[in-house]
Design a protein around this motif. Structure first.
Motif, PDB file in Angstrom:
ATOM      1  N   THR A  97       0.858  -1.119  -0.132  1.00  0.00           N
ATOM      2  CA  THR A  97       0.071  -0.181  -0.060  1.00  0.00           C
ATOM      3  C   THR A  97       0.838   1.158   0.019  1.00  0.00           C
ATOM      4  N   LEU A  98       0.272   2.562  -0.494  1.00  0.00           N
ATOM      5  CA  LEU A  98       1.218   3.520  -0.627  1.00  0.00           C
ATOM      6  C   LEU A  98       0.372   4.899  -0.502  1.00  0.00           C
ATOM      7  N   CYS A  99       0.680   5.889  -0.052  1.00  0.00           N
ATOM      8  CA  CYS A  99       0.320   7.000  -0.027  1.00  0.00           C
ATOM      9  C   CYS A  99       1.414   8.217  -0.399  1.00  0.00           C
ATOM     10  N   THR A 100       0.952   8.812  -1.353  1.00  0.00           N
ATOM     11  CA  THR A 100       1.869  10.044  -1.702  1.00  0.00           C
ATOM     12  C   THR A 100       1.222  11.469  -1.814  1.00  0.00           C
ATOM     13  N   VAL A 101       2.026  12.381  -1.498  1.00  0.00           N
ATOM     14  CA  VAL A 101       1.537  13.935  -1.204  1.00  0.00           C
ATOM     15  C   VAL A 101       2.526  14.645  -2.028  1.00  0.00           C
TER      16      VAL A 101
ATOM     17  N   HIS B 190      -3.945   2.354   0.654  1.00  0.00           N
ATOM     18  CA  HIS B 190      -3.304   3.082   1.868  1.00  0.00           C
ATOM     19  C   HIS B 190      -4.401   3.868   2.749  1.00  0.00           C
ATOM     20  N   PRO B 191      -4.331   3.905   4.009  1.00  0.00           N
ATOM     21  CA  PRO B 191      -5.259   4.919   5.047  1.00  0.00           C
ATOM     22  C   PRO B 191      -4.830   6.253   4.834  1.00  0.00           C
ATOM     23  N   SER B 192      -5.765   7.166   4.679  1.00  0.00           N
ATOM     24  CA  SER B 192      -5.792   8.457   4.230  1.00  0.00           C
ATOM     25  C   SER B 192      -5.145   9.305   5.094  1.00  0.00           C
ATOM     26  N   PRO B 193      -4.410  10.261   4.867  1.00  0.00           N
ATOM     27  CA  PRO B 193      -3.528  11.288   5.905  1.00  0.00           C
ATOM     28  C   PRO B 193      -4.469  12.040   6.845  1.00  0.00           C
ATOM     29  N   LEU B 194      -3.983  12.452   7.959  1.00  0.00           N
ATOM     30  CA  LEU B 194      -4.954  13.267   8.896  1.00  0.00           C
ATOM     31  C   LEU B 194      -4.272  14.738   8.782  1.00  0.00           C
TER      32      LEU B 194
ATOM     33  N   ALA C  74      -3.117  28.147   5.119  1.00  0.00           N
ATOM     34  CA  ALA C  74      -1.945  28.841   5.307  1.00  0.00           C
ATOM     35  C   ALA C  74      -0.932  28.298   6.337  1.00  0.00           C
ATOM     36  N   SER C  75      -1.880  27.552   7.489  1.00  0.00           N
ATOM     37  CA  SER C  75      -0.826  26.811   8.458  1.00  0.00           C
ATOM     38  C   SER C  75      -1.519  25.431   8.652  1.00  0.00           C
ATOM     39  N   TRP C  76      -0.670  24.395   8.627  1.00  0.00           N
ATOM     40  CA  TRP C  76      -1.227  23.311   8.880  1.00  0.00           C
ATOM     41  C   TRP C  76      -0.218  22.093   9.637  1.00  0.00           C
ATOM     42  N   SER C  77      -0.762  20.988   9.825  1.00  0.00           N
ATOM     43  CA  SER C  77       0.116  19.926  10.077  1.00  0.00           C
ATOM     44  C   SER C  77      -0.652  18.749   9.270  1.00  0.00           C
ATOM     45  N   LEU C  78       0.377  17.815   8.615  1.00  0.00           N
ATOM     46  CA  LEU C  78      -0.162  17.014   7.813  1.00  0.00           C
ATOM     47  C   LEU C  78       0.646  15.784   8.268  1.00  0.00           C
ATOM     48  N   MET C  79       0.119  14.618   8.624  1.00  0.00           N
ATOM     49  CA  MET C  79       0.375  13.328   9.252  1.00  0.00           C
ATOM     50  C   MET C  79       0.078  12.211   8.421  1.00  0.00           C
ATOM     51  N   LEU C  80       1.312  11.295   7.868  1.00  0.00           N
ATOM     52  CA  LEU C  80       1.033  10.359   7.118  1.00  0.00           C
ATOM     53  C   LEU C  80       1.317   9.069   8.006  1.00  0.00           C
ATOM     54  N   TYR C  81       0.865   7.825   7.903  1.00  0.00           N
ATOM     55  CA  TYR C  81       1.195   6.802   8.646  1.00  0.00           C
ATOM     56  C   TYR C  81       0.759   5.801   8.138  1.00  0.00           C
ATOM     57  N   THR C  82       1.109   4.545   8.618  1.00  0.00           N
ATOM     58  CA  THR C  82       0.769   3.222   8.226  1.00  0.00           C
ATOM     59  C   THR C  82      -0.200   2.493   9.209  1.00  0.00           C
ATOM     60  N   ASP C  83      -0.734   1.555   8.739  1.00  0.00           N
ATOM     61  CA  ASP C  83      -2.020   0.716   9.351  1.00  0.00           C
ATOM     62  C   ASP C  83      -1.494   0.234  10.752  1.00  0.00           C
ATOM     63  N   GLY C  84      -0.103   0.031  10.877  1.00  0.00           N
ATOM     64  CA  GLY C  84       0.125  -0.710  12.161  1.00  0.00           C
ATOM     65  C   GLY C  84      -0.266   0.544  13.310  1.00  0.00           C
TER      66      GLY C  84
ATOM     67  N   ALA D 190       4.929   3.336  11.088  1.00  0.00           N
ATOM     68  CA  ALA D 190       5.785   4.355  10.572  1.00  0.00           C
ATOM     69  C   ALA D 190       4.864   5.383  10.616  1.00  0.00           C
ATOM     70  N   VAL D 191       5.239   6.830  11.103  1.00  0.00           N
ATOM     71  CA  VAL D 191       4.473   8.004  11.028  1.00  0.00           C
ATOM     72  C   VAL D 191       5.444   9.081  10.497  1.00  0.00           C
ATOM     73  N   LEU D 192       4.850  10.067   9.591  1.00  0.00           N
ATOM     74  CA  LEU D 192       5.667  11.119   8.977  1.00  0.00           C
ATOM     75  C   LEU D 192       4.744  12.226   9.172  1.00  0.00           C
ATOM     76  N   LEU D 193       5.314  13.336   9.904  1.00  0.00           N
ATOM     77  CA  LEU D 193       4.815  14.673   9.995  1.00  0.00           C
ATOM     78  C   LEU D 193       5.373  15.738   9.292  1.00  0.00           C
ATOM     79  N   LEU D 194       4.504  16.518   8.542  1.00  0.00           N
ATOM     80  CA  LEU D 194       5.087  17.822   7.971  1.00  0.00           C
ATOM     81  C   LEU D 194       4.184  18.873   8.582  1.00  0.00           C
ATOM     82  N   ASP D 195       4.969  20.061   8.910  1.00  0.00           N
ATOM     83  CA  ASP D 195       4.238  21.222   9.523  1.00  0.00           C
ATOM     84  C   ASP D 195       4.589  22.244   8.737  1.00  0.00           C
TER      85      ASP D 195
END
Length: 294
Positions: free
Chosen positions: A161-165, A181-185, A222-232, A288-293
């Motif tokens: 599974t894969l999520c790309t942004v 893949h699960p949708s980002p938050l 303008a301001s946000w936090s985007l979190m990508l994660y795996t189903d674990g 795995a969890v990835l966060l972009l701010d």
């Protein structure tokens, strides 16, 4: 013959010719054998430790280093493989900034656990980075990654599974592709964390030969936090029953932690620790969890 055998295994250190008899010879042989066994065990232990250190260095070297030079975005990530004493599992992620200022991020999950899945995850990550710098995006990129997976996988039943942004240079918009893949938050000041829309997601890579993956346009603000994660992260159990945390539980968890003032590395660490505690111990699946701010 007994004396010759004793000397061969090292008993000479214990023999005194003037006092040699059957009792002393037998004891010397036993001592020599035990010493030999201890030496062999110590050598195997040392070799095992060296191999473990080499594997650890190798696996640390295979984890990604984000390439975000020149980007105002802040990056944070956490990774916990499900395999015992492993540093690298089947989950993978990466983040790069291309020369036009676009920031690309992805996260994925190879089905299964073990070194073969970890190796395939690394291959897909490296291929994604190369294809991204080559200018591929969206369906074209995912179709090519599927070809890589089909060529490299050890079994036809293996999928990923894969999520790309891809985030525009001004940081206000993003393109989103989901392959099973699960949708980002996403969260922003004054607005609670919520999941991005995912109605148009495509199948996981490796399931359908001619699949397509539509790219959805998302307004970030303008301001946000985007979190990508795996189903674990969302498949851990809650308490002693069979209930899973799920996406809704994960969203509520992130909302609470953000309300406590946490962000970045602290937010990810707190979230993963809470998920582990809710599960009653370490999770069996890779996380795995990835966060972009911004």
């Amino acid at each position: 013959e007994r004396g010759a055998e004793a000397v061969r295994v090292g008993a000479q250190d214990y023999l005194f010719r003037d006092e040699l008899d059957a009792r002393l010879l037998g004891r010397a042989v036993r001592y020599a054998v035990e010493r030999k066994r201890a030496d062999i065990a110590q050598r195997k232990l040392t070799e095992s430790r060296i191999r473990a250190q080499e594997n650890a260095r190798l696996e640390r070297g295979l984890l990604p280093t984000p390439l975000l030079d020149g980007s105002p975005l802040r990056f944070a990530a956490r990774y916990r493989p499900g395999r015992s004493r492993a540093l690298l599992g089947g989950d993978f992620y990466d983040t790069v900034r291309t020369p036009d200022g676009t920031v690309h991020a992805m996260i994925g999950d190879v089905c299964g656990h073990g070194p073969d899945e970890a190796a395939l995850g690394v291959e897909l990550r490296i291929a994604w980075r190369a294809l991204t710098f080559a200018g591929l995006c969206g369906d074209e990129l995912l179709s090519t990654l599927q070809q890589v997976l089909e060529h490299e996988r050890a079994d036809e039943e293996i999928f990923a599974t894969l999520c790309t942004v891809d985030i525009s240079p001004d940081g206000r918009r993003a393109g989103l592709c989901l392959a099973g893949h699960p949708s980002p938050l996403i969260a922003s000041p004054g607005r609670p964390a919520t999941l991005l829309p995912y109605e148009n997601s495509g199948p996981a890579l490796g399931l359908l030969p001619k699949a397509r993956w539509p790219r959805m346009q998302v307004e970030l603000g303008a301001s946000w936090s985007l979190m990508l994660y795996t189903d674990g992260l969302i498949e851990g159990r809650i308490g002693q029953g069979n209930q899973r945390l799920g996406q809704e539980g994960m969203v509520e968890l992130i909302r609470r932690r953000r309300a406590d003032g946490l962000g970045g590395e602290e937010l990810l660490e707190a979230a993963m620790n809470e998920v582990r505690d809710l599960n009653g111990g370490d999770l069996t699946d890779d996380v795995a969890v990835l966060l972009l701010d911004r």
